[in-house]
Design a protein around this motif. Structure first.
Motif, PDB file in Angstrom:
ATOM      1  N   PRO A   1       0.827  -0.989  -0.037  1.00 41.54           N
ATOM      2  CA  PRO A   1      -0.337   0.013   0.545  1.00 41.54           C
ATOM      3  C   PRO A   1       0.842   1.719   0.052  1.00 41.54           C
ATOM      4  O   PRO A   1      -0.138   2.772  -0.428  1.00 41.54           O
ATOM      5  CB  PRO A   1      -0.845  -0.170   1.280  1.00 41.54           C
ATOM      6  CG  PRO A   1      -0.771  -1.782   1.552  1.00 41.54           C
ATOM      7  CD  PRO A   1       0.508  -1.803   0.890  1.00 41.54           C
ATOM      8  N   ASP A   2       2.307   0.893   0.608  1.00 38.32           N
ATOM      9  CA  ASP A   2       3.142   2.567   0.361  1.00 38.32           C
ATOM     10  C   ASP A   2       4.140   2.168  -1.018  1.00 38.32           C
ATOM     11  O   ASP A   2       4.733   3.209  -0.567  1.00 38.32           O
ATOM     12  CB  ASP A   2       3.618   3.033   1.594  1.00 38.32           C
ATOM     13  CG  ASP A   2       2.729   2.464   3.188  1.00 38.32           C
ATOM     14  OD1 ASP A   2       2.414   3.803   3.297  1.00 38.32           O
ATOM     15  OD2 ASP A   2       3.049   1.737   3.804  1.00 38.32           O
ATOM     16  N   GLY A   3       3.731   2.132  -1.635  1.00 40.37           N
ATOM     17  CA  GLY A   3       4.222   1.383  -3.266  1.00 40.37           C
ATOM     18  C   GLY A   3       5.428   0.664  -2.880  1.00 40.37           C
ATOM     19  O   GLY A   3       6.937   0.713  -3.965  1.00 40.37           O
ATOM     20  N   TYR A   4       5.632  -0.023  -1.185  1.00 35.50           N
ATOM     21  CA  TYR A   4       7.293  -0.502  -1.695  1.00 35.50           C
ATOM     22  C   TYR A   4       6.932  -2.291  -2.926  1.00 35.50           C
ATOM     23  O   TYR A   4       5.627  -2.212  -2.679  1.00 35.50           O
ATOM     24  CB  TYR A   4       7.203  -1.336  -0.559  1.00 35.50           C
ATOM     25  CG  TYR A   4       8.360  -0.104   0.661  1.00 35.50           C
ATOM     26  CD1 TYR A   4       8.910   0.556   0.235  1.00 35.50           C
ATOM     27  CD2 TYR A   4       7.041   0.631   1.741  1.00 35.50           C
ATOM     28  CE1 TYR A   4       9.585   1.541   1.341  1.00 35.50           C
ATOM     29  CE2 TYR A   4       7.572   1.060   2.104  1.00 35.50           C
ATOM     30  CZ  TYR A   4       8.544   1.407   2.622  1.00 35.50           C
ATOM     31  OH  TYR A   4       9.226   2.934   3.044  1.00 35.50           O
ATOM     32  N   TYR A   5       8.147  -2.669  -3.020  1.00 37.73           N
ATOM     33  CA  TYR A   5       7.804  -3.189  -4.728  1.00 37.73           C
ATOM     34  C   TYR A   5       8.527  -4.499  -4.291  1.00 37.73           C
ATOM     35  O   TYR A   5       9.927  -4.808  -3.545  1.00 37.73           O
ATOM     36  CB  TYR A   5       8.683  -2.796  -5.525  1.00 37.73           C
ATOM     37  CG  TYR A   5       8.455  -3.255  -6.999  1.00 37.73           C
ATOM     38  CD1 TYR A   5       7.488  -3.413  -7.586  1.00 37.73           C
ATOM     39  CD2 TYR A   5       9.414  -3.917  -7.333  1.00 37.73           C
ATOM     40  CE1 TYR A   5       7.065  -3.905  -8.721  1.00 37.73           C
ATOM     41  CE2 TYR A   5       9.283  -4.363  -9.220  1.00 37.73           C
ATOM     42  CZ  TYR A   5       7.994  -4.638  -9.638  1.00 37.73           C
ATOM     43  OH  TYR A   5       7.666  -4.986 -10.353  1.00 37.73           O
ATOM     44  N   LEU A   6       7.702  -5.860  -4.108  1.00 34.40           N
ATOM     45  CA  LEU A   6       8.092  -7.284  -4.008  1.00 34.40           C
ATOM     46  C   LEU A   6       8.094  -8.259  -4.845  1.00 34.40           C
ATOM     47  O   LEU A   6       7.158  -7.765  -5.258  1.00 34.40           O
ATOM     48  CB  LEU A   6       7.432  -7.904  -2.280  1.00 34.40           C
ATOM     49  CG  LEU A   6       7.962  -7.259  -1.105  1.00 34.40           C
ATOM     50  CD1 LEU A   6       6.068  -6.495  -1.021  1.00 34.40           C
ATOM     51  CD2 LEU A   6       7.800  -7.905  -0.548  1.00 34.40           C
ATOM     52  N   ARG A   7       9.552  -8.487  -4.733  1.00 36.95           N
ATOM     53  CA  ARG A   7       8.976  -9.960  -5.942  1.00 36.95           C
ATOM     54  C   ARG A   7       9.641 -11.338  -5.288  1.00 36.95           C
ATOM     55  O   ARG A   7      10.662 -11.686  -4.598  1.00 36.95           O
ATOM     56  CB  ARG A   7      10.611  -9.464  -6.902  1.00 36.95           C
ATOM     57  CG  ARG A   7      11.050 -10.912  -8.036  1.00 36.95           C
ATOM     58  CD  ARG A   7      11.505 -10.413  -9.064  1.00 36.95           C
ATOM     59  NE  ARG A   7      12.900 -10.717  -9.183  1.00 36.95           N
ATOM     60  CZ  ARG A   7      13.680 -11.028  -8.528  1.00 36.95           C
ATOM     61  NH1 ARG A   7      14.355 -11.855  -9.610  1.00 36.95           N
ATOM     62  NH2 ARG A   7      15.320 -10.004  -8.786  1.00 36.95           N
ATOM     63  N   PHE A   8       8.668 -12.512  -5.358  1.00 40.38           N
ATOM     64  CA  PHE A   8       8.306 -12.960  -4.769  1.00 40.38           C
ATOM     65  C   PHE A   8       8.954 -14.488  -6.132  1.00 40.38           C
ATOM     66  O   PHE A   8       8.531 -14.143  -7.243  1.00 40.38           O
ATOM     67  CB  PHE A   8       6.997 -13.840  -3.856  1.00 40.38           C
ATOM     68  CG  PHE A   8       6.917 -13.300  -3.491  1.00 40.38           C
ATOM     69  CD1 PHE A   8       7.669 -13.699  -2.124  1.00 40.38           C
ATOM     70  CD2 PHE A   8       5.869 -11.977  -3.163  1.00 40.38           C
ATOM     71  CE1 PHE A   8       6.776 -12.623  -0.675  1.00 40.38           C
ATOM     72  CE2 PHE A   8       5.790 -11.406  -2.397  1.00 40.38           C
ATOM     73  CZ  PHE A   8       6.302 -11.733  -0.934  1.00 40.38           C
ATOM     74  N   THR A   9      10.359 -15.263  -5.750  1.00 40.37           N
ATOM     75  CA  THR A   9      10.664 -15.888  -6.971  1.00 40.37           C
ATOM     76  C   THR A   9      10.699 -17.637  -6.523  1.00 40.37           C
ATOM     77  O   THR A   9      10.890 -17.960  -5.410  1.00 40.37           O
ATOM     78  CB  THR A   9      11.934 -15.483  -7.418  1.00 40.37           C
ATOM     79  OG1 THR A   9      12.048 -16.209  -8.459  1.00 40.37           O
ATOM     80  CG2 THR A   9      12.967 -14.830  -5.944  1.00 40.37           C
ATOM     81  N   SER A  10      10.571 -18.580  -7.299  1.00 37.37           N
ATOM     82  CA  SER A  10      12.004 -19.414  -7.098  1.00 37.37           C
ATOM     83  C   SER A  10      12.322 -20.502  -8.589  1.00 37.37           C
ATOM     84  O   SER A  10      11.605 -19.475  -9.294  1.00 37.37           O
ATOM     85  CB  SER A  10      10.907 -20.974  -6.447  1.00 37.37           C
ATOM     86  OG  SER A  10       9.875 -21.013  -7.662  1.00 37.37           O
ATOM     87  N   ARG A  11      12.653 -21.558  -8.420  1.00 40.11           N
ATOM     88  CA  ARG A  11      13.788 -21.969  -9.763  1.00 40.11           C
ATOM     89  C   ARG A  11      12.657 -22.551 -10.363  1.00 40.11           C
ATOM     90  O   ARG A  11      11.814 -23.200  -9.338  1.00 40.11           O
ATOM     91  CB  ARG A  11      14.646 -22.636  -9.203  1.00 40.11           C
ATOM     92  CG  ARG A  11      15.878 -22.510  -7.903  1.00 40.11           C
ATOM     93  CD  ARG A  11      17.027 -21.825  -9.231  1.00 40.11           C
ATOM     94  NE  ARG A  11      18.194 -21.318  -8.320  1.00 40.11           N
ATOM     95  CZ  ARG A  11      18.724 -19.427  -8.817  1.00 40.11           C
ATOM     96  NH1 ARG A  11      18.553 -19.985 -10.092  1.00 40.11           N
ATOM     97  NH2 ARG A  11      19.214 -19.323  -8.159  1.00 40.11           N
ATOM     98  N   ALA A  12      13.419 -22.242 -11.628  1.00 40.65           N
ATOM     99  CA  ALA A  12      11.664 -22.891 -12.597  1.00 40.65           C
ATOM    100  C   ALA A  12      11.730 -24.065 -12.404  1.00 40.65           C
ATOM    101  O   ALA A  12      13.210 -24.757 -12.062  1.00 40.65           O
ATOM    102  CB  ALA A  12      12.097 -22.180 -13.803  1.00 40.65           C
TER     103      ALA A  12
END
Length: 121
Positions: A109-120
């Motif tokens: 909500p405050d504009g912080y950007y998160l990327r969730f990732t894992s090995r394909a």
């Protein structure tokens, strides 16, 4: 020597932020009514401090001045499905990257950007 990373963010409202992060799968581990109001949240070994501050226009945290917090998880598909079920719409949906990762992104909500990732697979 062991080292762990804790990120500090500065939202305008601790309750709104902790609610959002709980829907992502984080757990509140501590709260302080301040001033300033503060909460500690955790997902596995990922720790984020949430320190209430004067509200900032979320656009000020957008690309290219933003910081992307990258969180590696065991099953990015299951996490994405879980957060969508909890009412969070990814900023960028699941993508398989040519470098061998699969990820999705959300903006808090405050504009912080998160990327969730894992090995394909």
């Amino acid at each position: 020597m062991d080292a762990f990373l804790r990120v500090e963010i500065f939202p305008g409202d601790v309750d709104v932020t902790t609610d959002f992060y709980e829907r992502l799968g984080f757990h509140v581990t501590a709260r302080n009514d301040g001033p300033p109001r503060y909460a500690s949240i955790r997902m596995g070994t990922v720790r984020i401090g949430v320190c209430e501050a004067e509200p900032v226009d979320p656009a000020q945290r957008a690309h290219p001045v933003m910081t992307e917090m990258v969180i590696e998880v065991d099953d990015v598909y299951a996490l994405r499905d879980r957060i969508v079920d909890r009412g969070i719409i990814p900023t960028e949906n699941l993508q398989e990257r040519e470098w061998g990762l699969t990820d999705f992104r959300v903006t808090d909500p405050d504009g912080y950007y998160l990327r969730f990732t894992s090995r394909a697979d």
